[in-house]
Design a protein around this motif. Structure first.
Motif, PDB file in Angstrom:
ATOM      1  N   VAL A  51     -24.080  29.577  46.489  1.00 15.29           N
ATOM      2  CA  VAL A  51     -23.275  28.450  46.611  1.00 15.29           C
ATOM      3  C   VAL A  51     -22.840  28.366  48.146  1.00 15.29           C
ATOM      4  O   VAL A  51     -22.431  29.057  49.036  1.00 15.29           O
ATOM      5  CB  VAL A  51     -21.818  28.949  46.158  1.00 15.29           C
ATOM      6  CG1 VAL A  51     -20.701  27.769  46.391  1.00 15.29           C
ATOM      7  CG2 VAL A  51     -21.836  29.592  44.665  1.00 15.29           C
ATOM      8  N   GLU A  52     -23.359  27.052  48.447  1.00 15.39           N
ATOM      9  CA  GLU A  52     -23.419  26.703  49.980  1.00 15.39           C
ATOM     10  C   GLU A  52     -21.793  25.795  50.073  1.00 15.39           C
ATOM     11  O   GLU A  52     -21.681  25.006  49.402  1.00 15.39           O
ATOM     12  CB  GLU A  52     -24.591  25.575  50.180  1.00 15.39           C
ATOM     13  CG  GLU A  52     -25.936  25.987  49.856  1.00 15.39           C
ATOM     14  CD  GLU A  52     -26.183  26.847  51.026  1.00 15.39           C
ATOM     15  OE1 GLU A  52     -25.540  26.993  52.186  1.00 15.39           O
ATOM     16  OE2 GLU A  52     -27.288  27.521  51.033  1.00 15.39           O
ATOM     17  N   ASP A  53     -21.251  26.257  51.134  1.00 17.45           N
ATOM     18  CA  ASP A  53     -19.938  25.675  51.671  1.00 17.45           C
ATOM     19  C   ASP A  53     -20.378  25.379  53.104  1.00 17.45           C
ATOM     20  O   ASP A  53     -19.989  25.862  54.165  1.00 17.45           O
ATOM     21  CB  ASP A  53     -19.023  26.559  51.679  1.00 17.45           C
ATOM     22  CG  ASP A  53     -17.587  26.195  52.156  1.00 17.45           C
ATOM     23  OD1 ASP A  53     -17.476  24.847  52.299  1.00 17.45           O
ATOM     24  OD2 ASP A  53     -16.663  26.910  52.381  1.00 17.45           O
ATOM     25  N   HIS A  54     -21.219  24.116  53.324  1.00 19.49           N
ATOM     26  CA  HIS A  54     -21.704  23.706  54.491  1.00 19.49           C
ATOM     27  C   HIS A  54     -20.561  23.622  55.591  1.00 19.49           C
ATOM     28  O   HIS A  54     -20.935  23.883  56.917  1.00 19.49           O
ATOM     29  CB  HIS A  54     -22.561  22.202  54.361  1.00 19.49           C
ATOM     30  CG  HIS A  54     -23.643  22.470  53.587  1.00 19.49           C
ATOM     31  ND1 HIS A  54     -24.718  23.335  53.935  1.00 19.49           N
ATOM     32  CD2 HIS A  54     -24.160  22.203  52.204  1.00 19.49           C
ATOM     33  CE1 HIS A  54     -25.834  23.434  52.725  1.00 19.49           C
ATOM     34  NE2 HIS A  54     -25.338  22.628  51.878  1.00 19.49           N
ATOM     35  N   ASP A  55     -19.319  22.895  55.171  1.00 21.43           N
ATOM     36  CA  ASP A  55     -18.547  22.703  56.137  1.00 21.43           C
ATOM     37  C   ASP A  55     -17.430  23.834  56.518  1.00 21.43           C
ATOM     38  O   ASP A  55     -16.519  23.870  57.165  1.00 21.43           O
ATOM     39  CB  ASP A  55     -17.727  21.372  55.729  1.00 21.43           C
ATOM     40  CG  ASP A  55     -18.303  20.115  55.774  1.00 21.43           C
ATOM     41  OD1 ASP A  55     -19.714  20.244  56.625  1.00 21.43           O
ATOM     42  OD2 ASP A  55     -18.526  19.439  55.085  1.00 21.43           O
ATOM     43  N   ASP A  56     -17.857  24.905  55.503  1.00 17.58           N
ATOM     44  CA  ASP A  56     -17.103  26.190  55.660  1.00 17.58           C
ATOM     45  C   ASP A  56     -15.506  25.789  55.360  1.00 17.58           C
ATOM     46  O   ASP A  56     -14.455  26.089  56.232  1.00 17.58           O
ATOM     47  CB  ASP A  56     -16.896  26.774  57.043  1.00 17.58           C
ATOM     48  CG  ASP A  56     -16.518  28.316  56.808  1.00 17.58           C
ATOM     49  OD1 ASP A  56     -16.171  28.968  55.900  1.00 17.58           O
ATOM     50  OD2 ASP A  56     -16.110  28.703  58.108  1.00 17.58           O
ATOM     51  N   THR A  57     -15.444  24.960  54.292  1.00 18.39           N
ATOM     52  CA  THR A  57     -13.797  24.557  53.933  1.00 18.39           C
ATOM     53  C   THR A  57     -13.499  25.036  52.685  1.00 18.39           C
ATOM     54  O   THR A  57     -12.294  24.414  52.225  1.00 18.39           O
ATOM     55  CB  THR A  57     -14.038  22.929  54.131  1.00 18.39           C
ATOM     56  OG1 THR A  57     -15.053  22.633  52.990  1.00 18.39           O
ATOM     57  CG2 THR A  57     -14.455  22.282  55.281  1.00 18.39           C
ATOM     58  N   LEU A  58     -13.972  25.855  52.050  1.00 17.20           N
ATOM     59  CA  LEU A  58     -13.496  26.162  50.707  1.00 17.20           C
ATOM     60  C   LEU A  58     -12.403  27.218  50.971  1.00 17.20           C
ATOM     61  O   LEU A  58     -12.313  28.166  51.900  1.00 17.20           O
ATOM     62  CB  LEU A  58     -14.731  27.299  50.125  1.00 17.20           C
ATOM     63  CG  LEU A  58     -14.830  27.452  48.702  1.00 17.20           C
ATOM     64  CD1 LEU A  58     -14.755  26.287  47.812  1.00 17.20           C
ATOM     65  CD2 LEU A  58     -15.618  28.361  48.337  1.00 17.20           C
ATOM     66  N   PRO A  59     -11.128  26.691  50.495  1.00 16.52           N
ATOM     67  CA  PRO A  59      -9.822  27.345  50.618  1.00 16.52           C
ATOM     68  C   PRO A  59     -10.088  28.909  50.064  1.00 16.52           C
ATOM     69  O   PRO A  59     -10.795  28.995  49.024  1.00 16.52           O
ATOM     70  CB  PRO A  59      -8.968  26.485  49.640  1.00 16.52           C
ATOM     71  CG  PRO A  59      -9.618  25.295  49.021  1.00 16.52           C
ATOM     72  CD  PRO A  59     -11.150  25.790  49.596  1.00 16.52           C
ATOM     73  N   PRO A  60      -9.057  29.608  50.695  1.00 16.29           N
ATOM     74  CA  PRO A  60      -9.001  30.915  49.989  1.00 16.29           C
ATOM     75  C   PRO A  60      -8.880  31.405  48.705  1.00 16.29           C
ATOM     76  O   PRO A  60      -9.541  32.076  48.139  1.00 16.29           O
ATOM     77  CB  PRO A  60      -7.895  31.585  50.903  1.00 16.29           C
ATOM     78  CG  PRO A  60      -7.639  30.696  52.117  1.00 16.29           C
ATOM     79  CD  PRO A  60      -8.037  29.518  51.627  1.00 16.29           C
TER      80      PRO A  60
END
Length: 80
Positions: A51-60
């Motif tokens: 699972v790619e979160d390119h912007d590192d914005t996935l909330p906790p």
């Protein structure tokens, strides 16, 4: 950031990938097979849902959901 959901069974990995795609439409999970280093037996391969979160914005809370999905199928999550 990349989240790796690790499973022993391909069917589990594919089912989790479908769930991730439904719950997180912005993510494009992929299922890949990872053979453990030094192992000749195909039974020792792990299945990964990447699972790619390119912007590192996935909330906790979404990261916690990935953890819960992995645990539900006797897997775990690693971050890369």
């Amino acid at each position: 950031m990349r989240h790796l959901l690790v499973f022993a069974d391909r069917d589990d990995a594919e089912e989790v990938a479908e769930t991730v795609a439904e719950e997180f439409p912005q993510m494009m999970p992929t299922v890949v097979r990872e053979t453990l280093a030094g192992e000749d037996d195909a039974e020792d391969a792990q299945w990964l849902v990447v699972v790619e979160d390119h912007d590192d914005t996935l909330p906790p809370e979404d990261v916690a959901r990935l953890d819960a999905l992995a645990e539900e199928y006797d897997g775990w999550r690693e971050s890369d």
